[in-house]
Design a protein around this motif. Sequence first.
Motif, PDB file in Angstrom:
ATOM      1  N   PRO A 211     -14.673  18.786  64.140  1.00 35.31           N
ATOM      2  CA  PRO A 211     -14.501  17.407  63.297  1.00 35.31           C
ATOM      3  C   PRO A 211     -13.444  17.135  62.803  1.00 35.31           C
ATOM      4  CG  PRO A 211     -16.392  18.978  62.864  1.00 35.31           C
ATOM      5  CD  PRO A 211     -15.834  19.594  63.854  1.00 35.31           C
ATOM      6  N   HIS A 212     -12.865  18.476  62.205  1.00 34.94           N
ATOM      7  CA  HIS A 212     -11.842  18.164  61.029  1.00 34.94           C
ATOM      8  C   HIS A 212     -10.645  18.074  61.785  1.00 34.94           C
ATOM      9  CE1 HIS A 212     -11.865  22.423  62.310  1.00 34.94           C
ATOM     10  NE2 HIS A 212     -10.766  22.574  61.890  1.00 34.94           N
ATOM     11  N   ARG A 213     -10.299  18.191  63.005  1.00 32.59           N
ATOM     12  CA  ARG A 213      -9.062  18.006  63.668  1.00 32.59           C
ATOM     13  C   ARG A 213      -9.166  16.696  64.708  1.00 32.59           C
ATOM     14  NH1 ARG A 213      -5.210  21.068  62.182  1.00 32.59           N
ATOM     15  NH2 ARG A 213      -6.578  23.011  62.376  1.00 32.59           N
ATOM     16  N   ARG A 214      -8.188  16.009  64.270  1.00 27.46           N
ATOM     17  CA  ARG A 214      -7.955  14.623  64.945  1.00 27.46           C
ATOM     18  C   ARG A 214      -7.312  14.959  66.424  1.00 27.46           C
ATOM     19  NH1 ARG A 214      -7.727   9.660  62.091  1.00 27.46           N
ATOM     20  NH2 ARG A 214      -6.453   8.619  63.714  1.00 27.46           N
ATOM     21  N   ILE A 215      -7.623  14.315  67.462  1.00 28.73           N
ATOM     22  CA  ILE A 215      -6.933  14.609  68.739  1.00 28.73           C
ATOM     23  C   ILE A 215      -5.558  14.216  68.594  1.00 28.73           C
ATOM     24  CG2 ILE A 215      -6.981  13.981  71.272  1.00 28.73           C
ATOM     25  CD1 ILE A 215      -9.876  13.684  70.932  1.00 28.73           C
ATOM     26  N   SER A 216      -5.120  12.909  68.040  1.00 30.43           N
ATOM     27  CA  SER A 216      -3.959  12.459  67.910  1.00 30.43           C
ATOM     28  C   SER A 216      -3.145  13.105  66.966  1.00 30.43           C
ATOM     29  CB  SER A 216      -3.802  11.017  67.550  1.00 30.43           C
ATOM     30  OG  SER A 216      -4.650  10.218  68.630  1.00 30.43           O
ATOM     31  N   PRO A 217      -1.659  13.298  67.166  1.00 29.43           N
ATOM     32  CA  PRO A 217      -1.100  14.205  66.079  1.00 29.43           C
ATOM     33  C   PRO A 217      -0.941  13.504  64.548  1.00 29.43           C
ATOM     34  CG  PRO A 217       0.307  13.050  67.612  1.00 29.43           C
ATOM     35  CD  PRO A 217      -1.022  12.661  68.146  1.00 29.43           C
TER      36      PRO A 217
ATOM     37  N   VAL B  55      -1.021  29.858  71.427  1.00 27.49           N
ATOM     38  CA  VAL B  55      -1.251  28.541  71.073  1.00 27.49           C
ATOM     39  C   VAL B  55      -1.726  28.385  69.816  1.00 27.49           C
ATOM     40  CG1 VAL B  55      -2.327  26.195  71.569  1.00 27.49           C
ATOM     41  CG2 VAL B  55      -1.864  27.978  73.436  1.00 27.49           C
ATOM     42  N   GLU B  56      -1.067  27.872  68.781  1.00 25.74           N
ATOM     43  CA  GLU B  56      -1.307  27.814  67.322  1.00 25.74           C
ATOM     44  C   GLU B  56      -2.737  26.955  67.191  1.00 25.74           C
ATOM     45  OE1 GLU B  56      -0.298  29.747  65.235  1.00 25.74           O
ATOM     46  OE2 GLU B  56       1.450  30.233  66.408  1.00 25.74           O
ATOM     47  N   THR B  57      -3.260  27.128  66.050  1.00 22.95           N
ATOM     48  CA  THR B  57      -4.811  26.625  65.878  1.00 22.95           C
ATOM     49  C   THR B  57      -4.758  25.220  65.952  1.00 22.95           C
ATOM     50  OG1 THR B  57      -5.201  28.608  64.343  1.00 22.95           O
ATOM     51  CG2 THR B  57      -6.692  26.529  64.148  1.00 22.95           C
ATOM     52  N   ASP B  58      -3.862  24.573  65.526  1.00 27.77           N
ATOM     53  CA  ASP B  58      -4.116  22.795  65.446  1.00 27.77           C
ATOM     54  C   ASP B  58      -4.008  22.382  67.208  1.00 27.77           C
ATOM     55  OD1 ASP B  58      -1.279  23.593  65.814  1.00 27.77           O
ATOM     56  OD2 ASP B  58      -0.806  21.679  64.895  1.00 27.77           O
ATOM     57  N   TYR B  59      -3.213  23.067  68.017  1.00 24.53           N
ATOM     58  CA  TYR B  59      -3.033  22.702  69.056  1.00 24.53           C
ATOM     59  C   TYR B  59      -4.264  23.161  69.945  1.00 24.53           C
ATOM     60  CZ  TYR B  59       1.367  20.406  69.707  1.00 24.53           C
ATOM     61  OH  TYR B  59       2.520  19.506  69.483  1.00 24.53           O
ATOM     62  N   GLN B  60      -4.725  24.408  69.634  1.00 30.44           N
ATOM     63  CA  GLN B  60      -5.975  24.886  70.545  1.00 30.44           C
ATOM     64  C   GLN B  60      -6.994  23.925  70.148  1.00 30.44           C
ATOM     65  OE1 GLN B  60      -7.527  28.688  69.869  1.00 30.44           O
ATOM     66  NE2 GLN B  60      -5.590  29.745  69.568  1.00 30.44           N
ATOM     67  N   GLU B  61      -7.237  23.561  68.928  1.00 26.67           N
ATOM     68  CA  GLU B  61      -8.571  22.731  68.532  1.00 26.67           C
ATOM     69  C   GLU B  61      -8.301  20.843  69.125  1.00 26.67           C
ATOM     70  OE1 GLU B  61      -9.007  23.274  64.521  1.00 26.67           O
ATOM     71  OE2 GLU B  61      -9.825  25.275  64.532  1.00 26.67           O
ATOM     72  N   ARG B  62      -7.169  20.529  69.193  1.00 19.57           N
ATOM     73  CA  ARG B  62      -6.777  19.335  69.705  1.00 19.57           C
ATOM     74  C   ARG B  62      -7.081  19.303  71.260  1.00 19.57           C
ATOM     75  NH1 ARG B  62      -1.245  17.562  68.822  1.00 19.57           N
ATOM     76  NH2 ARG B  62      -1.960  15.789  69.628  1.00 19.57           N
ATOM     77  N   LEU B  63      -6.408  20.428  71.771  1.00 17.48           N
ATOM     78  CA  LEU B  63      -6.785  20.371  73.274  1.00 17.48           C
ATOM     79  C   LEU B  63      -8.391  20.592  73.534  1.00 17.48           C
ATOM     80  CD1 LEU B  63      -4.069  23.071  74.324  1.00 17.48           C
ATOM     81  CD2 LEU B  63      -4.368  20.617  75.238  1.00 17.48           C
ATOM     82  N   ILE B  64      -9.159  21.400  72.860  1.00 21.25           N
ATOM     83  CA  ILE B  64     -10.402  21.216  73.285  1.00 21.25           C
ATOM     84  C   ILE B  64     -11.162  20.065  72.678  1.00 21.25           C
ATOM     85  CG2 ILE B  64     -12.723  22.512  72.498  1.00 21.25           C
ATOM     86  CD1 ILE B  64     -10.781  25.020  71.838  1.00 21.25           C
ATOM     87  N   ASN B  65     -10.922  19.630  71.672  1.00 19.40           N
ATOM     88  CA  ASN B  65     -11.423  18.128  71.378  1.00 19.40           C
ATOM     89  C   ASN B  65     -11.149  17.100  72.394  1.00 19.40           C
ATOM     90  OD1 ASN B  65     -12.406  19.108  68.969  1.00 19.40           O
ATOM     91  ND2 ASN B  65     -11.020  18.014  67.723  1.00 19.40           N
ATOM     92  N   TRP B  66      -9.849  17.480  72.955  1.00 17.77           N
ATOM     93  CA  TRP B  66      -9.255  16.051  73.961  1.00 17.77           C
ATOM     94  C   TRP B  66     -10.036  16.385  75.360  1.00 17.77           C
ATOM     95  CZ3 TRP B  66      -8.443  11.711  75.277  1.00 17.77           C
ATOM     96  CH2 TRP B  66      -7.533  11.490  76.295  1.00 17.77           C
ATOM     97  N   GLY B  67     -10.401  17.748  75.815  1.00 16.38           N
ATOM     98  CA  GLY B  67     -11.012  18.081  77.008  1.00 16.38           C
ATOM     99  C   GLY B  67     -12.457  17.358  76.957  1.00 16.38           C
ATOM    100  N   TYR B  68     -13.077  17.636  75.654  1.00 14.50           N
ATOM    101  CA  TYR B  68     -14.380  17.197  75.553  1.00 14.50           C
ATOM    102  C   TYR B  68     -14.544  15.855  75.424  1.00 14.50           C
ATOM    103  CZ  TYR B  68     -18.608  16.761  72.497  1.00 14.50           C
ATOM    104  OH  TYR B  68     -20.020  16.488  71.968  1.00 14.50           O
ATOM    105  N   LEU B  69     -13.787  14.961  74.718  1.00 16.30           N
ATOM    106  CA  LEU B  69     -13.911  13.435  74.642  1.00 16.30           C
ATOM    107  C   LEU B  69     -13.594  12.655  76.157  1.00 16.30           C
ATOM    108  CD1 LEU B  69     -13.970  10.964  72.993  1.00 16.30           C
ATOM    109  CD2 LEU B  69     -11.609  10.851  72.638  1.00 16.30           C
ATOM    110  N   ILE B  70     -12.595  13.126  76.769  1.00 16.05           N
ATOM    111  CA  ILE B  70     -12.214  12.507  77.881  1.00 16.05           C
ATOM    112  C   ILE B  70     -13.170  12.892  79.088  1.00 16.05           C
ATOM    113  CG2 ILE B  70     -10.602  14.265  78.974  1.00 16.05           C
ATOM    114  CD1 ILE B  70      -9.955  10.491  78.920  1.00 16.05           C
TER     115      ILE B  70
END
Length: 397
Positions: free
Chosen positions: A391-397, A354-369
């Motif tokens: 914080p530098h990675r938005r959840i939305s693409p 899993v590339e870095t952007d998807y890793q960080e987005r998935l973790i951010n998404w699990g945290y927020l929801i």
Amino acid sequence: MADDSLISRLVTPDLAMDPPGVREEMALCLSGGGYRSMLFQAGALWRLNEAGILSGIKRFSSVSGGSIAAGALAVAWDGMAWRGGVAQDFYPKVVDPLRKLAYTTLDRKAVLEGALLPGVDSSDLIVKGYDEALFHRKTLQDLPDWSSGPEFIFCATSVQSGSLFRMGRNYLWDYRIGRFDAPRLSVAQAVAASSAFPPVLSPFRIDCRASGLQVVEGTGQDLETGAFTEFLYLTDGGVYDNLGIEGAWKRFRTVFVSDAELGFEAESEPSENILGHLRRVAAISGRQSVALRKRFLISAYESPDKARLGCYWCNRGDVAKYQPRPAPAYPFPVPATEADTRDLATYPTRLARVETDYQERLINWGYLICDLSLRKHFDPSLALPAQLPFPHRRISP
């Protein structure tokens, strides 16, 4: 009002291993979904830790990708720096190892080498990969002592009995086959069995004699015989219960459920070839099974007598439906609609890089929801998080 007896029959045929009665304690269930689930669950665990809830969980029940995240937490638990009920080193001890694993493709190599090389089993290669990245040959006996710490239950599905197969520090157990006490099984083996995706990584085979496992006489219902107790054939825990709730529901008053199951997409022109059609039908069948469990889960939360406390969140969630009123003023961008996170909900169920952007987005998404659900359905007084894990990675693409 929720029919608690019906819910109990739905999610578990028998839980005789637990003491009678509902425990006034908290449990957390982590669903399956390969690396997608592993990373989403890492985010949810991150938020639960910050909120001071994680340290109070007394049972973790997990399947498949959720078991990878639970396993990383389990082996780290006793060595973490707990202060005020919060692990101060949660990222280096739990999240960082999971992220390193997420950069590694395990399934393709295991399937190819298992198919092409004589004497090589794909399951053994998955176990090796898990051990090298996360578990370092720890066994189930190295997990926290249940008398003082939380219980970690890794769930698989028995191909022999068709029942849930539980694996933990105290025992392995299939209510039909019987109980195997104090197993020396490695954590990597337990997690590999729980995440043995059919058909390519399944069945996961355990030689009971070679593993030092002996069934305790009188603990099985109808399959406590030699043919069933000499070898165990297991597949992914999600085949039986992809929410992982059976390992916790009946005996805990407060149950949190973190669901990272693959999002289901409508198809205007579904495949008509045999394999494609069977795959689609299996997906529909699995979706309905999860939907039924979820329906009873929510009805118990909402029943006038509060049959269960806790809350449910999922990677397919529409933020608008999770928002409490008034909506919290998060100091960071929040996705507005389900469409904003659809690519995360439908990320392939693989043990593949899993590339870095998807890793960080998935973790951010699990945290927020997780935070949104806790705030709306469990504790509206929780302090707002200052920032997302990345914080530098938005959840939305």
